[in-house]
Design a protein around this motif. Sequence first.
Motif, PDB file in Angstrom:
ATOM      1  N   ASP A  30      29.801  31.682  95.223  1.00 19.96           N
ATOM      2  CA  ASP A  30      29.114  32.926  95.616  1.00 19.96           C
ATOM      3  C   ASP A  30      30.007  33.896  96.387  1.00 19.96           C
ATOM      4  O   ASP A  30      29.531  34.669  97.216  1.00 19.96           O
ATOM      5  CB  ASP A  30      27.867  32.615  96.474  1.00 19.96           C
ATOM      6  N   ILE A  31      31.315  33.890  96.113  1.00 24.52           N
ATOM      7  CA  ILE A  31      32.200  34.785  96.873  1.00 24.52           C
ATOM      8  C   ILE A  31      32.345  36.158  96.229  1.00 24.52           C
ATOM      9  O   ILE A  31      32.925  37.050  96.843  1.00 24.52           O
ATOM     10  CB  ILE A  31      33.609  34.169  97.054  1.00 24.52           C
ATOM     11  N   ALA A  32      31.839  36.327  95.029  1.00 22.63           N
ATOM     12  CA  ALA A  32      32.032  37.603  94.320  1.00 22.63           C
ATOM     13  C   ALA A  32      31.060  38.654  94.834  1.00 22.63           C
ATOM     14  O   ALA A  32      31.207  39.159  95.940  1.00 22.63           O
ATOM     15  CB  ALA A  32      31.907  37.384  92.815  1.00 22.63           C
ATOM     16  N   THR A  56      32.875  30.103  91.492  1.00 23.70           N
ATOM     17  CA  THR A  56      33.036  28.771  90.915  1.00 23.70           C
ATOM     18  C   THR A  56      31.696  28.057  90.876  1.00 23.70           C
ATOM     19  O   THR A  56      30.762  28.424  91.590  1.00 23.70           O
ATOM     20  CB  THR A  56      34.016  27.930  91.756  1.00 23.70           C
ATOM     21  N   PRO A  57      31.605  27.009  90.075  1.00 20.16           N
ATOM     22  CA  PRO A  57      30.404  26.167  90.135  1.00 20.16           C
ATOM     23  C   PRO A  57      30.282  25.505  91.509  1.00 20.16           C
ATOM     24  O   PRO A  57      31.226  25.484  92.296  1.00 20.16           O
ATOM     25  CB  PRO A  57      30.661  25.115  89.046  1.00 20.16           C
ATOM     26  N   SER A  61      34.957  19.500  94.548  1.00 23.47           N
ATOM     27  CA  SER A  61      36.066  18.736  93.964  1.00 23.47           C
ATOM     28  C   SER A  61      36.732  19.528  92.838  1.00 23.47           C
ATOM     29  O   SER A  61      37.965  19.584  92.749  1.00 23.47           O
ATOM     30  CB  SER A  61      35.581  17.385  93.443  1.00 23.47           C
ATOM     31  N   ALA A  62      35.916  20.174  91.989  1.00 18.87           N
ATOM     32  CA  ALA A  62      36.477  20.995  90.914  1.00 18.87           C
ATOM     33  C   ALA A  62      37.212  22.200  91.489  1.00 18.87           C
ATOM     34  O   ALA A  62      38.296  22.572  91.019  1.00 18.87           O
ATOM     35  CB  ALA A  62      35.368  21.452  89.980  1.00 18.87           C
ATOM     36  N   LEU A  63      36.640  22.809  92.512  1.00 20.43           N
ATOM     37  CA  LEU A  63      37.239  23.974  93.159  1.00 20.43           C
ATOM     38  C   LEU A  63      38.610  23.629  93.742  1.00 20.43           C
ATOM     39  O   LEU A  63      39.599  24.321  93.502  1.00 20.43           O
ATOM     40  CB  LEU A  63      36.295  24.462  94.254  1.00 20.43           C
ATOM     41  N   ALA A  64      38.684  22.540  94.492  1.00 14.47           N
ATOM     42  CA  ALA A  64      39.950  22.150  95.114  1.00 14.47           C
ATOM     43  C   ALA A  64      40.962  21.700  94.063  1.00 14.47           C
ATOM     44  O   ALA A  64      42.158  22.002  94.169  1.00 14.47           O
ATOM     45  CB  ALA A  64      39.709  21.038  96.130  1.00 14.47           C
ATOM     46  N   ILE A  78      43.373  30.969  97.462  1.00 16.70           N
ATOM     47  CA  ILE A  78      42.644  30.812  98.720  1.00 16.70           C
ATOM     48  C   ILE A  78      41.240  30.373  98.328  1.00 16.70           C
ATOM     49  O   ILE A  78      40.525  31.118  97.663  1.00 16.70           O
ATOM     50  CB  ILE A  78      42.580  32.123  99.520  1.00 16.70           C
ATOM     51  N   ILE A  79      40.870  29.165  98.714  1.00 15.68           N
ATOM     52  CA  ILE A  79      39.550  28.664  98.347  1.00 15.68           C
ATOM     53  C   ILE A  79      38.629  28.721  99.562  1.00 15.68           C
ATOM     54  O   ILE A  79      39.065  28.532 100.692  1.00 15.68           O
ATOM     55  CB  ILE A  79      39.604  27.234  97.776  1.00 15.68           C
ATOM     56  N   GLU A  80      37.372  29.044  99.290  1.00 15.17           N
ATOM     57  CA  GLU A  80      36.369  29.034 100.352  1.00 15.17           C
ATOM     58  C   GLU A  80      35.404  27.895 100.104  1.00 15.17           C
ATOM     59  O   GLU A  80      34.754  27.831  99.066  1.00 15.17           O
ATOM     60  CB  GLU A  80      35.600  30.357 100.410  1.00 15.17           C
ATOM     61  N   ILE A  81      35.349  26.968 101.058  1.00 13.64           N
ATOM     62  CA  ILE A  81      34.333  25.922 101.051  1.00 13.64           C
ATOM     63  C   ILE A  81      33.306  26.332 102.098  1.00 13.64           C
ATOM     64  O   ILE A  81      33.632  26.464 103.278  1.00 13.64           O
ATOM     65  CB  ILE A  81      34.958  24.546 101.345  1.00 13.64           C
ATOM     66  N   GLN A  82      32.075  26.564 101.665  1.00 10.99           N
ATOM     67  CA  GLN A  82      31.090  27.239 102.513  1.00 10.99           C
ATOM     68  C   GLN A  82      30.892  26.565 103.864  1.00 10.99           C
ATOM     69  O   GLN A  82      30.825  27.227 104.891  1.00 10.99           O
ATOM     70  CB  GLN A  82      29.755  27.349 101.782  1.00 10.99           C
TER      71      GLN A  82
END
Length: 325
Positions: A30-32, A56-57, A61-64, A78-82
């Motif tokens: 939900d970062i978009a 991303t879904p 695990s898929a994101l990382a 740059i990944i965001e884990i909520q």
Amino acid sequence: MRELTYLAAITEALDEALDEDEHVFLMGEDIALYGGGFGATKGLFNKYGAERIRNTPISESALAGAAVGAAMTGMRPIIEIQFSDFITIAMDQLVNQAAKIHYMYGGKVSVPLVMRTAAGSGTGHAAQHSQSLENWTAHIPGLKVVQPSTPYDAKGLLHAAIEDNNPVMFYEHKLSYRLMGDVPAEKYVIPLGVADVKRSGQDITVVATGIMVQKSLAAAEQLAAEGISLEVVDPRTLVPLDTKTILASVQKTGRLLIVHEAVKRSGFGGEIASIVAESSAFYALKKPIQRLGGKAIPMPYQKELEHQAIPQVEDILIAAHQLMK
């Protein structure tokens, strides 16, 4: 100098990094258009589009894993884990892959990714969304760990994390998002591994992390009226850790109080205490080292119980008085 919130400082750093380097892109849930769980990416999708701001879904695990692969091939994700609690779902990718690949490939491959995540309690999100797990990743060789406590630090340290060629875990406390502070309009970088003395003092060294920096400063104000002078040291990064600044402060004051929100048992405060105990600063101590940390319980949902589960200003005041006896 203008003032920004901690959250706005994060957004500005992301914007500057995206504008400066085409290899930088964001991934997360939900970062978009929504702008992320706490609003850190608002406006960036409209500016940079779906190629650079990727929803991303709901699968950490898929994101990382995707981020590790992208970083290995020359991108700077740059990944965001909520919520930082959800790093548990991505631990294989972070601990067994991102942290190890540079070593296992003989230095021929780097993994320049940043994991941003909201940590800590105080918002009533209960046991599965309120933990402070930074010590988990600080334990892993190959991962760098950052905990900004002010808007100024958040922007400068995020730039340093993005430019680093190693995986960096970037913990943002939820209660810090609304903090206001001076932030330069231009880009600046705060090197990783450099602590900051947030308040100079003579009687007690307080090493505090994350939101506990603000609580320690509030306690220092109250104690100053009693003639007790606290020196508040903010490591800013757990890995690499600026031991020189911490030891110099302890040598000066002769008393040490360590404060973090994470559970006291096996928390990072024990690491800091052992570093002092194993150094010449140990002989400057006038009192045994004291640690304040969270209680070893799941974080309660009820507001008053949540308040009691972690150190508060009043706990810092009590500990300081004990050190001065």
